[in-house]
Design a protein around this motif. Structure first.
Motif, PDB file in Angstrom:
ATOM      1  N   PHE A  42       0.818  -1.220   0.000  1.00  0.00           N
ATOM      2  CA  PHE A  42       0.000   0.000   0.000  1.00  0.00           C
ATOM      3  C   PHE A  42       0.850   1.267   0.000  1.00  0.00           C
ATOM      4  N   ASP A  43       2.045   1.207   0.596  1.00  0.00           N
ATOM      5  CA  ASP A  43       2.893   2.394   0.624  1.00  0.00           C
ATOM      6  C   ASP A  43       3.264   2.858  -0.782  1.00  0.00           C
ATOM      7  N   THR A  44       3.281   1.940  -1.741  1.00  0.00           N
ATOM      8  CA  THR A  44       3.632   2.294  -3.118  1.00  0.00           C
ATOM      9  C   THR A  44       2.404   2.629  -3.961  1.00  0.00           C
ATOM     10  N   TYR A  45       1.209   2.417  -3.407  1.00  0.00           N
ATOM     11  CA  TYR A  45      -0.024   2.665  -4.159  1.00  0.00           C
ATOM     12  C   TYR A  45      -0.718   3.968  -3.770  1.00  0.00           C
ATOM     13  N   PHE A  46      -0.560   4.390  -2.515  1.00  0.00           N
ATOM     14  CA  PHE A  46      -1.270   5.576  -2.033  1.00  0.00           C
ATOM     15  C   PHE A  46      -0.284   6.674  -1.643  1.00  0.00           C
ATOM     16  N   SER A  47      -0.663   7.910  -1.938  1.00  0.00           N
ATOM     17  CA  SER A  47       0.130   9.044  -1.480  1.00  0.00           C
ATOM     18  C   SER A  47      -0.100   9.241   0.009  1.00  0.00           C
ATOM     19  N   LYS A  48       0.817   9.897   0.670  1.00  0.00           N
ATOM     20  CA  LYS A  48       0.709  10.109   2.115  1.00  0.00           C
ATOM     21  C   LYS A  48      -0.477  11.001   2.470  1.00  0.00           C
ATOM     22  N   GLU A  49      -0.982  11.772   1.500  1.00  0.00           N
ATOM     23  CA  GLU A  49      -2.101  12.687   1.759  1.00  0.00           C
ATOM     24  C   GLU A  49      -3.468  12.030   1.531  1.00  0.00           C
ATOM     25  N   HIS A  50      -3.488  10.817   1.011  1.00  0.00           N
ATOM     26  CA  HIS A  50      -4.760  10.154   0.726  1.00  0.00           C
ATOM     27  C   HIS A  50      -5.518   9.920   2.029  1.00  0.00           C
ATOM     28  N   LYS A  51      -6.764  10.392   2.092  1.00  0.00           N
ATOM     29  CA  LYS A  51      -7.535  10.380   3.335  1.00  0.00           C
ATOM     30  C   LYS A  51      -7.660   8.979   3.933  1.00  0.00           C
ATOM     31  N   GLU A  52      -8.123   8.019   3.139  1.00  0.00           N
ATOM     32  CA  GLU A  52      -8.350   6.672   3.668  1.00  0.00           C
ATOM     33  C   GLU A  52      -7.034   5.980   4.017  1.00  0.00           C
ATOM     34  N   TYR A  53      -5.985   6.291   3.284  1.00  0.00           N
ATOM     35  CA  TYR A  53      -4.691   5.700   3.634  1.00  0.00           C
ATOM     36  C   TYR A  53      -4.158   6.288   4.934  1.00  0.00           C
ATOM     37  N   LYS A  54      -4.398   7.583   5.166  1.00  0.00           N
ATOM     38  CA  LYS A  54      -4.008   8.205   6.431  1.00  0.00           C
ATOM     39  C   LYS A  54      -4.764   7.558   7.603  1.00  0.00           C
ATOM     40  N   VAL A 255       6.021  -2.449  -9.919  1.00  0.00           N
ATOM     41  CA  VAL A 255       5.709  -1.557 -11.044  1.00  0.00           C
ATOM     42  C   VAL A 255       6.984  -0.989 -11.656  1.00  0.00           C
ATOM     43  N   THR A 256       7.871  -0.412 -10.834  1.00  0.00           N
ATOM     44  CA  THR A 256       9.061   0.252 -11.379  1.00  0.00           C
ATOM     45  C   THR A 256      10.047  -0.725 -11.991  1.00  0.00           C
ATOM     46  N   ASN A 257       9.967  -2.022 -11.642  1.00  0.00           N
ATOM     47  CA  ASN A 257      10.916  -2.971 -12.226  1.00  0.00           C
ATOM     48  C   ASN A 257      10.705  -3.132 -13.724  1.00  0.00           C
ATOM     49  N   ALA A 258       9.590  -2.615 -14.246  1.00  0.00           N
ATOM     50  CA  ALA A 258       9.303  -2.719 -15.681  1.00  0.00           C
ATOM     51  C   ALA A 258      10.070  -1.691 -16.507  1.00  0.00           C
ATOM     52  N   PHE A 259      10.629  -0.661 -15.858  1.00  0.00           N
ATOM     53  CA  PHE A 259      11.241   0.426 -16.634  1.00  0.00           C
ATOM     54  C   PHE A 259      12.446  -0.069 -17.430  1.00  0.00           C
ATOM     55  N   PHE A 260      13.169  -1.086 -16.939  1.00  0.00           N
ATOM     56  CA  PHE A 260      14.409  -1.513 -17.579  1.00  0.00           C
ATOM     57  C   PHE A 260      14.161  -2.031 -19.000  1.00  0.00           C
ATOM     58  N   PRO A 261      13.292  -3.049 -19.188  1.00  0.00           N
ATOM     59  CA  PRO A 261      13.028  -3.489 -20.568  1.00  0.00           C
ATOM     60  C   PRO A 261      12.334  -2.422 -21.404  1.00  0.00           C
ATOM     61  N   VAL A 262      11.500  -1.593 -20.762  1.00  0.00           N
ATOM     62  CA  VAL A 262      10.813  -0.521 -21.500  1.00  0.00           C
ATOM     63  C   VAL A 262      11.831   0.449 -22.096  1.00  0.00           C
ATOM     64  N   LEU A 263      12.800   0.865 -21.286  1.00  0.00           N
ATOM     65  CA  LEU A 263      13.809   1.807 -21.786  1.00  0.00           C
ATOM     66  C   LEU A 263      14.683   1.182 -22.866  1.00  0.00           C
ATOM     67  N   ILE A 264      14.979  -0.096 -22.723  1.00  0.00           N
ATOM     68  CA  ILE A 264      15.768  -0.757 -23.763  1.00  0.00           C
ATOM     69  C   ILE A 264      15.031  -0.695 -25.094  1.00  0.00           C
ATOM     70  N   GLY A 265      13.712  -0.919 -25.049  1.00  0.00           N
ATOM     71  CA  GLY A 265      12.926  -0.856 -26.285  1.00  0.00           C
ATOM     72  C   GLY A 265      12.743   0.551 -26.808  1.00  0.00           C
ATOM     73  N   PRO A 323       2.010   6.558  -6.086  1.00  0.00           N
ATOM     74  CA  PRO A 323       3.463   6.770  -6.031  1.00  0.00           C
ATOM     75  C   PRO A 323       4.254   5.852  -6.961  1.00  0.00           C
ATOM     76  N   SER A 324       3.922   4.551  -7.002  1.00  0.00           N
ATOM     77  CA  SER A 324       4.703   3.622  -7.823  1.00  0.00           C
ATOM     78  C   SER A 324       4.611   3.984  -9.304  1.00  0.00           C
ATOM     79  N   LEU A 325       3.435   4.418  -9.773  1.00  0.00           N
ATOM     80  CA  LEU A 325       3.293   4.848 -11.161  1.00  0.00           C
ATOM     81  C   LEU A 325       4.044   6.150 -11.408  1.00  0.00           C
ATOM     82  N   SER A 326       4.001   7.061 -10.436  1.00  0.00           N
ATOM     83  CA  SER A 326       4.733   8.317 -10.561  1.00  0.00           C
ATOM     84  C   SER A 326       6.228   8.049 -10.671  1.00  0.00           C
TER      85      SER A 326
END
Length: 725
Positions: A42-54, A255-265, A323-326
């Motif tokens: 959840f720490d990678t899915y919600f921003s710290k300001e998200h009401k329900e996550y707070k 999510v971020t582990n996908a950037f490596f093959p994406v950048l290669i392409g 956050p993870s998408l950002s």
């Protein structure tokens, strides 16, 4: 442009220095990459300001629990016996010494909590076991131990290792098998899978690039030793971006582990475009320096626009609120800037140093592409009509694509901990819990009785609420107090770890177990429970939290995030193109094929039953950012040929037969980068890779058909207007 002049002068005067600097940065990035950290959940899915996550974080702080449990399976021919129950008590004592472990529950612990001892008589033991802890004995060959985790998520890896280690310390009864699962062990195994996933995707991307360049780019490159130079650029780009992760504080996630093959392409596109134009100029008899300079100025504008629009597509992920998408978007955007700079500095520096004098090379005509292009130009009206039909049909499917919010479906299903979690669900059903936290004026017997009555009312009113527990449930195990004096004495005797689960200062917590359901059904239940609590009118304030509640809000993030990212990408790219071209029609042209692709890909997802996820929610903005590159290259070359006096049909033919080869190479290598995700053990990455490949292929086809057709259509309209005047 002044920037292109700076690049060309640097390549002409200091090619060796450019190469040395890039190599130094490459090796520095490799060293920094060793410091990359991991994160998930959840720490990678919600921003710290998200009401329900707070509220979720507030609950974990106030009640000293992370709302997570580990489970130990105790299996044998018959586990309902004194020897096995005694083993569970001993194992519980050992596990309770782990820092971050709270209350331990099992059929044996339930009996001891009620009686104060474990009966040795088998019939008495069995009677109490099924009376007090039937949930923990779904069948005679299976007993369950539940370990409440009170530590924060960053301690899960250590706790998981300790649980696995301590299971080996306590001697097991003959014929008994013990296995562990639960959130901490799942996270521990997922972290290991993330690292392996990135390596496997990276290797697959490189292999695909070698094959694609060997098959497609061979017809562009006259000197075959330079055939793999675009791949060198892409690997350098991906490694440099990876090395920046610890510097930027970006963790490696599912999510971020996908950037490596994406950048290669993606990185290959810029290098392939530049090298293609460099080869074209060399065939005209220019020297390597002059060819490099001409190529920088010729493709520089198109590459710059393509880079900026793609960067906009990635940076629009910031609007997702995830956050993870950002992080993924920001990291990919930086990588594209690196690829752009390397393609216009490092690549030409290598080419001018190693090319030397080139003999006569016959230019290879792309006859098939030229014939295809002339057909598109002559039938532009038909192409546009078919496009409208596809968009209409596609948007129907796009609006009906489902949503996947179950995080356990995002991760590898063959992980041992996941297989055991699925086994647990099949035996005991859903363990999804909605937690009610309510403020009170004080914790006394009157408040507890009213709170319990309200919980009973909610559970009886909602068939999908299968069970509940609160402080009254716990007190009943020790004999329900009759008055506040007895309550105080009982609370003083209760273990802190048990009491704090239900009471924190003036707040009370209740746990409602709910049946399995999709997020829309749960959203209805969530709203009804709130209405029933409001109707009952107890307490000064309350909130609902828990994993299943956050999953519901993830669905909102997927829908709202996708809409925000898509609108932001469209708006920013349109404004950029309008600023550059000072023409509304030229700003719209590259966006037309992308709109077609977004609709068609949505239709394909609907037909194949592929759901939206947190990752695929970014697909529209990625399609805008990636696919628009092809359209810009086609439009730029077309306008260049028109300025040289070519007719619309001839301009389309020359554009597609020359630039078309380069963008086909770019498109296939880009698709290869995303196709590498399909070897990932993560279902969320495999699906994303698949739909991304479809999106890129359709974007390539649209750039070679819709863009030329629309350009010719616009030219014919202008010609008719001039004739009428």
């Amino acid at each position: 442009m002044k920037l292109f002049s700076i690049f060309s002068q640097a390549v002409r005067r200091q090619p060796v220095a450019i190469i040395a600097l890039v190599l130094l940065l490459f090796f520095l990035a490799m060293e920094l990459s060793q410091q990359v950290e991991y994160a998930q959940g959840f720490d990678t899915y919600f921003s710290k300001e998200h009401k329900e996550y707070k509220q979720y974080k507030l609950f974990t702080k106030d009640f000293g629990t992370s709302i997570a449990s580990a489970y130990v399976f105790v299996k044998g021919d018959d586990v309902v016996n004194y020897e096995t129950f005694e083993y569970m008590l001993k194992l519980g004592d050992v596990l309770s010494t782990i820092d971050g472990v709270g209350e331990i529950k099992s059929p044996a612990h339930s009996i001891v909590n009620r009686l104060g001892y474990l009966p040795q008589d088998e019939k008495t033991l069995e009677s109490y076991a099924y009376k007090l802890a039937q949930f923990y004995i779904p069948k005679r060959s299976f007993a369950l131990m539940e370990i409440e985790i009170t530590a924060s998520q960053d301690k899960y890896n250590v706790i998981a290792k300790e649980i696995e280690r301590k299971l080996q310390l306590v001697p097991k009864p003959t014929g008994v098998v013990v296995e562990a699962t639960g959130n901490p062990l799942v996270r521990y195994q997922v972290n290991q899978a993330i690292s392996g996933s990135m390596k496997s995707m990276g290797m697959a991307a490189v292999l695909l690039m070698v094959v694609i360049l060997g098959l497609v780019f061979r017809g562009v490159v006259s000197q075959k030793r330079f055939l793999m130079l675009p791949l060198v650029i892409s690997v350098f780009t991906a490694v440099m971006a990876y090395g920046l992760m610890p510097v930027l504080g970006i963790p490696l996630t599912e999510v971020t582990n996908a950037f490596f093959p994406v950048l290669i392409g993606l990185s290959i596109e810029y290098a392939a475009q530049f090298q293609s134009r460099f080869e074209e100029e060399m065939r005209k008899g220019r020297s390597a320096f002059d060819a490099a300079e001409k190529a920088i100025f010729s493709v520089g504008t198109a590459l710059s626009l393509a880079m900026i629009t793609t960067v906009i597509g990635f940076l629009s992920m910031v609007f997702s609120g995830v956050p993870s998408l950002s992080w993924f978007g920001f990291l990919s955007a930086i990588g594209l800037i690196i690829a752009y700079l390397l393609s216009l500095t490092f690549l030409p520096a290598v080419l001018v140093l190693l090319s030397g004098r080139v003999g006569e090379v016959k230019e290879k005509k792309a006859k098939n592409l030229e014939t295809f292009a002339r057909g598109v130009a002559r039938r532009s009206n038909l192409v546009l009509i078919l496009t409208v039909v596809l968009v209409t049909a596609g948007f129907y499917g796009y609006s009906n694509v489902g949503i996947q919010t179950d995080f356990y479906k995002y991760i590898p299903q063959d992980l041992p901990a996941i297989r055991k979690m699925n086994e647990l669900k099949s035996l005991v059903g859903s363990q999804d819990r909605v937690i009610l936290v309510m403020e009170t004026d004080g914790v006394d017997m009157d408040t507890i009785e009213k709170f319990d009555a309200m919980c009973r009312y909610v559970a009886s009113s909602e068939p999908q609420v299968t069970d509940y527990s609160n402080i009254a449930t716990l007190l009943s195990m020790y004999g329900m107090p009759k008055n506040d004096y007895q309550l105080e004495n009982v609370l003083d005797r209760l273990p802190d770890v048990q009491k704090k689960k239900y009471v924190s200062g003036g707040e009370l917590a209740a746990y409602f177990t709910v049946a399995p359901m999709d997020w829309l059904e749960f959203k209805d239940l969530y709203e009804r429970v709130k209405e029933e609590i409001n109707f009952y009118g107890l307490g000064q304030g309350y909130y609902l939290t828990g994993d299943v509640v956050l999953k519901m809000f993830v669905a909102d993030l997927i829908i709202n995030g996708q809409n925000k990212m898509t609108l932001a990408s469209y708006a920013l790219v349109f404004l950029l193109l309008l600023f550059v071209y000072r023409s509304f029609s030229k700003a719209v042209v590259p966006l037309l094929p992308i709109t077609t692709v977004i609709a068609v890909v949505g239709g394909v997802m609907y037909l194949l039953g592929i759901n939206r996820t947190l990752v695929s929610a970014s697909l529209n903005s990625l399609t805008i950012g990636l696919g628009i590159d092809f359209s810009i290259h086609i439009m730029e070359r077309y306008l260049e040929e028109r300025r040289m006096g070519m007719s619309p049909e001839d301009a389309v033919a020359i554009t597609v037969s020359n630039t078309g080869r380069a963008i086909i190479t770019s498109g296939l290598t880009m698709a290869g980068g995303f196709a590498a995700m399909m070897v990932s053990p993560f279902p969320i990455m495999r699906d994303f890779g698949f739909v991304s490949v479809i999106s890129i292929i359709f974007s390539l086809i649209a750039a070679l058909t819709v863009v030329p057709a629309f350009l010719v259509f616009i030219e014919s309209l202008r010609a008719k207007r001039m004739q009428q005047q």
